[in-house]
Scaffold this motif. Structure first.
Motif, PDB file in Angstrom:
ATOM      1  N   LYS A 207       8.434 -49.789 -32.167  1.00  0.00           N
ATOM      2  CA  LYS A 207       9.633 -48.949 -32.054  1.00  0.00           C
ATOM      3  C   LYS A 207       9.790 -48.091 -33.308  1.00  0.00           C
ATOM      4  CE  LYS A 207      13.533 -47.190 -30.944  1.00  0.00           C
ATOM      5  NZ  LYS A 207      13.526 -46.051 -30.008  1.00  0.00           N
ATOM      6  N   LEU A 208       9.612 -48.702 -34.481  1.00  0.00           N
ATOM      7  CA  LEU A 208       9.759 -47.936 -35.720  1.00  0.00           C
ATOM      8  C   LEU A 208       8.726 -46.813 -35.789  1.00  0.00           C
ATOM      9  CD1 LEU A 208      10.575 -50.866 -38.093  1.00  0.00           C
ATOM     10  CD2 LEU A 208      11.974 -48.832 -37.810  1.00  0.00           C
TER      11      LEU A 208
ATOM     12  N   GLU B 169      18.696 -42.444 -40.890  1.00  0.00           N
ATOM     13  CA  GLU B 169      18.478 -41.933 -39.537  1.00  0.00           C
ATOM     14  C   GLU B 169      17.504 -42.843 -38.784  1.00  0.00           C
ATOM     15  OE1 GLU B 169      20.133 -39.611 -38.042  1.00  0.00           O
ATOM     16  OE2 GLU B 169      18.949 -39.747 -36.198  1.00  0.00           O
ATOM     17  N   VAL B 170      16.429 -43.257 -39.479  1.00  0.00           N
ATOM     18  CA  VAL B 170      15.485 -44.181 -38.835  1.00  0.00           C
ATOM     19  C   VAL B 170      16.205 -45.461 -38.440  1.00  0.00           C
ATOM     20  CG1 VAL B 170      13.492 -45.686 -39.265  1.00  0.00           C
ATOM     21  CG2 VAL B 170      13.398 -43.281 -39.912  1.00  0.00           C
TER      22      VAL B 170
ATOM     23  N   LEU C 246      11.361 -53.386 -41.432  1.00  0.00           N
ATOM     24  CA  LEU C 246      11.844 -52.196 -42.145  1.00  0.00           C
ATOM     25  C   LEU C 246      10.999 -51.884 -43.381  1.00  0.00           C
ATOM     26  CD1 LEU C 246      15.692 -52.462 -41.743  1.00  0.00           C
ATOM     27  CD2 LEU C 246      14.181 -50.767 -40.776  1.00  0.00           C
TER      28      LEU C 246
ATOM     29  N   VAL D 282       7.710 -49.470 -25.182  1.00  0.00           N
ATOM     30  CA  VAL D 282       8.988 -49.298 -25.876  1.00  0.00           C
ATOM     31  C   VAL D 282       9.970 -48.601 -24.951  1.00  0.00           C
ATOM     32  CG1 VAL D 282      10.110 -48.145 -27.805  1.00  0.00           C
ATOM     33  CG2 VAL D 282       7.927 -49.270 -28.154  1.00  0.00           C
TER      34      VAL D 282
ATOM     35  N   ILE E 226       8.333 -54.865 -32.523  1.00  0.00           N
ATOM     36  CA  ILE E 226       9.415 -54.325 -33.344  1.00  0.00           C
ATOM     37  C   ILE E 226       8.904 -53.109 -34.107  1.00  0.00           C
ATOM     38  CG2 ILE E 226      11.190 -54.905 -35.035  1.00  0.00           C
ATOM     39  CD1 ILE E 226      10.615 -57.825 -34.564  1.00  0.00           C
TER      40      ILE E 226
ATOM     41  N   ARG F 165      18.931 -39.983 -46.291  1.00  0.00           N
ATOM     42  CA  ARG F 165      19.085 -39.347 -44.980  1.00  0.00           C
ATOM     43  C   ARG F 165      17.998 -39.814 -44.019  1.00  0.00           C
ATOM     44  NH1 ARG F 165      19.459 -32.873 -44.955  1.00  0.00           N
ATOM     45  NH2 ARG F 165      17.318 -33.055 -45.673  1.00  0.00           N
ATOM     46  N   ARG F 166      16.745 -39.800 -44.496  1.00  0.00           N
ATOM     47  CA  ARG F 166      15.644 -40.227 -43.629  1.00  0.00           C
ATOM     48  C   ARG F 166      15.754 -41.706 -43.271  1.00  0.00           C
ATOM     49  NH1 ARG F 166       9.829 -37.463 -44.688  1.00  0.00           N
ATOM     50  NH2 ARG F 166      10.381 -35.504 -43.712  1.00  0.00           N
ATOM     51  N   ARG F 167      16.024 -42.534 -44.286  1.00  0.00           N
ATOM     52  CA  ARG F 167      16.073 -43.977 -44.044  1.00  0.00           C
ATOM     53  C   ARG F 167      17.184 -44.336 -43.070  1.00  0.00           C
ATOM     54  NH1 ARG F 167      15.804 -45.317 -50.360  1.00  0.00           N
ATOM     55  NH2 ARG F 167      13.661 -44.647 -50.682  1.00  0.00           N
TER      56      ARG F 167
ATOM     57  N   ILE G 104      19.024 -34.111 -39.126  1.00  0.00           N
ATOM     58  CA  ILE G 104      18.987 -35.495 -39.611  1.00  0.00           C
ATOM     59  C   ILE G 104      20.135 -35.673 -40.596  1.00  0.00           C
ATOM     60  CG2 ILE G 104      17.721 -37.142 -41.026  1.00  0.00           C
ATOM     61  CD1 ILE G 104      15.201 -36.143 -39.816  1.00  0.00           C
TER      62      ILE G 104
ATOM     63  N   ARG H 198       8.571 -39.363 -33.583  1.00  0.00           N
ATOM     64  CA  ARG H 198       9.520 -38.418 -32.990  1.00  0.00           C
ATOM     65  C   ARG H 198      10.235 -37.598 -34.065  1.00  0.00           C
ATOM     66  NH1 ARG H 198      14.284 -40.183 -31.260  1.00  0.00           N
ATOM     67  NH2 ARG H 198      13.481 -42.303 -31.141  1.00  0.00           N
ATOM     68  N   LEU H 199      10.690 -38.276 -35.136  1.00  0.00           N
ATOM     69  CA  LEU H 199      11.481 -37.569 -36.149  1.00  0.00           C
ATOM     70  C   LEU H 199      10.617 -36.785 -37.132  1.00  0.00           C
ATOM     71  CD1 LEU H 199      14.241 -40.132 -37.165  1.00  0.00           C
ATOM     72  CD2 LEU H 199      14.387 -38.314 -35.492  1.00  0.00           C
ATOM     73  N   PHE H 200       9.492 -37.394 -37.523  1.00  0.00           N
ATOM     74  CA  PHE H 200       8.716 -36.784 -38.611  1.00  0.00           C
ATOM     75  C   PHE H 200       7.305 -36.391 -38.188  1.00  0.00           C
ATOM     76  CE2 PHE H 200      11.414 -40.258 -40.468  1.00  0.00           C
ATOM     77  CZ  PHE H 200      12.424 -39.434 -40.914  1.00  0.00           C
TER      78      PHE H 200
ATOM     79  N   TYR I 244      26.762 -42.673 -40.754  1.00  0.00           N
ATOM     80  CA  TYR I 244      26.598 -42.167 -42.111  1.00  0.00           C
ATOM     81  C   TYR I 244      27.007 -40.707 -42.155  1.00  0.00           C
ATOM     82  CZ  TYR I 244      22.126 -39.941 -40.857  1.00  0.00           C
ATOM     83  OH  TYR I 244      21.155 -39.165 -40.286  1.00  0.00           O
TER      84      TYR I 244
ATOM     85  N   PRO J 105       6.414 -40.942 -44.405  1.00  0.00           N
ATOM     86  CA  PRO J 105       7.648 -40.149 -44.331  1.00  0.00           C
ATOM     87  C   PRO J 105       8.832 -40.731 -45.084  1.00  0.00           C
ATOM     88  CG  PRO J 105       7.169 -41.174 -42.229  1.00  0.00           C
ATOM     89  CD  PRO J 105       5.953 -41.339 -43.065  1.00  0.00           C
ATOM     90  N   LEU J 106       8.901 -42.064 -45.197  1.00  0.00           N
ATOM     91  CA  LEU J 106      10.067 -42.629 -45.878  1.00  0.00           C
ATOM     92  C   LEU J 106       9.861 -42.708 -47.386  1.00  0.00           C
ATOM     93  CD1 LEU J 106      11.341 -45.344 -43.413  1.00  0.00           C
ATOM     94  CD2 LEU J 106      11.997 -42.975 -43.640  1.00  0.00           C
TER      95      LEU J 106
ATOM     96  N   GLU K  23      18.370 -45.054 -35.322  1.00  0.00           N
ATOM     97  CA  GLU K  23      17.570 -45.020 -34.097  1.00  0.00           C
ATOM     98  C   GLU K  23      17.036 -46.415 -33.751  1.00  0.00           C
ATOM     99  OE1 GLU K  23      16.097 -42.202 -32.365  1.00  0.00           O
ATOM    100  OE2 GLU K  23      17.329 -40.701 -33.368  1.00  0.00           O
ATOM    101  N   PHE K  24      16.850 -47.223 -34.793  1.00  0.00           N
ATOM    102  CA  PHE K  24      16.213 -48.530 -34.618  1.00  0.00           C
ATOM    103  C   PHE K  24      17.188 -49.597 -34.111  1.00  0.00           C
ATOM    104  CE2 PHE K  24      14.921 -52.581 -36.817  1.00  0.00           C
ATOM    105  CZ  PHE K  24      13.871 -52.879 -35.979  1.00  0.00           C
TER     106      PHE K  24
ATOM    107  N   ILE L  41       9.843 -43.983 -33.605  1.00  0.00           N
ATOM    108  CA  ILE L  41      10.870 -43.174 -34.270  1.00  0.00           C
ATOM    109  C   ILE L  41      10.227 -42.227 -35.279  1.00  0.00           C
ATOM    110  CG2 ILE L  41      12.868 -43.255 -35.814  1.00  0.00           C
ATOM    111  CD1 ILE L  41      13.448 -46.066 -34.629  1.00  0.00           C
ATOM    112  N   ASN L  42       9.297 -42.749 -36.063  1.00  0.00           N
ATOM    113  CA  ASN L  42       8.645 -41.912 -37.072  1.00  0.00           C
ATOM    114  C   ASN L  42       7.837 -40.785 -36.453  1.00  0.00           C
ATOM    115  OD1 ASN L  42       9.031 -42.704 -39.950  1.00  0.00           O
ATOM    116  ND2 ASN L  42       8.688 -44.703 -39.027  1.00  0.00           N
TER     117      ASN L  42
ATOM    118  N   PHE M 153      17.343 -51.002 -30.529  1.00  0.00           N
ATOM    119  CA  PHE M 153      16.163 -51.737 -30.089  1.00  0.00           C
ATOM    120  C   PHE M 153      16.360 -53.242 -30.248  1.00  0.00           C
ATOM    121  CE2 PHE M 153      11.724 -53.225 -30.495  1.00  0.00           C
ATOM    122  CZ  PHE M 153      11.194 -52.669 -29.345  1.00  0.00           C
TER     123      PHE M 153
END
Lengths: 322, 154
Positions: free
Chosen positions: A289-290, B92-93, A261, A192, A286, B88-90, A322, A296-298, B110, A311-312, B96-97, A293-294, B100
């Protein structure tokens, strides 16, 4: 070595059969390279089951997708899982699609699974395979054109080349010895990072190029154990109409965005989507990458802890930045 | 997506998803106070930012919309208590996405604007539409092929 493990599997299953109603496993297909999933309901059929590096399928999807394999009252479903498959099971248990108490999980540490397409490419697509043996990382194939040897590493699926969890993370019985992961967890997303060196336009052109091969057969979605909407999938709904029936690149982009998604923060990288793709699109890339992100962020990795919440599907009022 | 004749040459297509309880009221406050605002924004009212499916944004940007702005209640001020925490979480993800897939993340923004913050709304919308004007037209993906009820589709 694989025969021993297969025998061990039979032995274990014969012992647990009284509490088990049905067993999900793999059996030999029409040639040694092709293994198919099998549902075993009686003790005499246990000998059909095999375990070797050709067992590519993730069987956990059969537990949740209609017509789902369900055990009778008071009994369990026994399911054979590799490292990656066990993470799908964890994800399904997390989201309450499966009841852990109704499962008997037979874990098999995995040294990587083999892509039969790569093998056939090497020995010629029209040859007939009689026998395939794997020993010490070498695959030996007897086929109509003679004898061929190749290293396992050269014919592994892409998901196996970047596997950090070859050992089942959840199991009742473990068969065989645990193996060391092929790569370290810190290296999981190096592809990635490499891809992100490219400019925005190059990235878009890359995806337009590979996705234009997509025929929207939905195999990636159907093989995914976590894509559980099935007939309610919004990619096939007329209302709301997210994608049209037309085979344009725009619709393909939207379809793959939906698939990706809906798996954000849930995908366990079992790689089934990519394995079943008939036109070789790197579909899992694909989702990598998601997941990056998860992570790194969570600080979340899917399919490791049955008690965790993806997390979502939750939130933290105090998180900053955030 | 075909250019409509009503769209003037230098006007951008920007979609704003505004929460019914805060930002929609904030935009209203700005209007009532006669604050000058750019005209590129098309507002879609949503019941809560928790209603925001990240796919709304993706579909718009893939279809060649130049910019997407999402605005809701400040965190901890949600009418439904927690909707914007999920959002907020959705979002932000999603942000970042986007790069790509080769979509400029700057085209998506947002933010949080309350119903009384007319002034702040004016700043947000002016700044965002300025940014989109600097970025220029969004090429989208496959927007040149005729689709959607077009007789020339094939």
């Amino acid at each position: 070595m694989w025969n021993e493990i297969t025998e061990k599997l039979h032995e274990v299953l014969r012992n647990v059969m009284p509490q088990v109603d049905v067993v999900l496993g793999w059996e030999r297909g029409f040639n040694p390279l092709r293994i198919k999933p099998v549902v075993v309901r009686s003790e005499k059929d246990i000998s059909r089951l095999v375990w070797n590096p050709f067992c590519v399928q993730n069987l956990t999807g059969y537990l949740v997708k209609n017509p789902a394999v369900i055990a009778g009252e008071g009994k369990k479903v026994a399911v054979c899982v590799k490292g990656c498959d066990s993470r799908s099971l964890v994800a399904l248990i997390q989201e309450h699609f499966l009841d852990r108490d109704r499962l008997l999980i037979i874990g098999v540490p995995c040294q990587g699974t083999i892509d039969w397409r790569l093998v056939m490419k090497k020995i010629g697509n029209t040859t007939t395979v009689f026998n395939a043996h794997i020993e010490d990382g070498i695959l030996r194939i007897e086929h109509s054109g003679g004898l061929e040897q190749m290293s396992i590493e050269s014919v592994l699926l892409r998901r196996c080349l970047r596997c950090a969890y070859p050992n089942p993370v959840i199991y009742d019985v473990l068969i065989g010895e645990t193996v060391t992961p092929r790569i370290d967890k810190s290296e999981l997303y190096r592809n990635v990072a490499q891809f992100e060196q490219k400019s925005l336009e190059e990235r878009r052109n890359f995806w337009i190029d590979v996705l234009s091969r997509c025929v929207r057969c939905y195999a990636c979605r159907n093989a995914c154990p976590l894509c559980i909407c099935q007939d309610w999938c919004i990619a096939e709904r007329r209302d709301p109409k997210w994608v049209t029936q037309r085979p344009t690149i725009k619709d393909i982009f939207i379809f793959h965005s939906i698939h990706a998604l809906h798996l954000a923060g849930r995908c366990t990288e079992c790689g089934e989507c990519e394995r079943v793709c008939p036109v070789g699109i790197p579909v899992m890339f694909i989702k990598e990458k998601l997941n990056e992100i998860n992570l790194r962020l969570f600080s979340y990795e899917a399919g490791l802890d049955p008690q965790a919440v993806p997390p979502l599907l939750t939130f933290n009022p105090h998180e900053a930045g955030i | 997506m075909e250019e409509k004749s009503t769209t003037s040459a230098n006007e951008m297509k920007i979609i704003g998803f505004l929460c019914n309880w805060c930002s929609y009221g904030g935009a209203d406050t700005a209007g009532v106070s006669r604050l000058k605002q750019p005209t590129d924004l098309r507002v879609i009212r949503i019941p809560c930012t928790g209603r925001m499916d990240p796919l709304f944004v993706l579909k718009a940007l893939i279809s060649g919309i130049d910019g997407v702005l999402v605005s809701g209640c400040h965190p901890k001020d949600c009418h439904y208590a927690v909707g914007n925490f999920y959002a907020r979480r959705r979002l932000e993800v999603l942000k970042e996405f986007l790069p790509f897939l080769g979509i400029d993340a700057d085209r998506f923004h947002y933010t949080w604007v309350s119903a009384s913050e007319g002034q702040r709304w004016q700043e947000v919308v002016t700044e965002f539409s300025q940014r989109i004007h600097e970025l220029g037209r969004n090429p989208g993906v496959g927007t040149k092929t005729k689709t959607e009820n077009s007789v020339e589709a094939y």
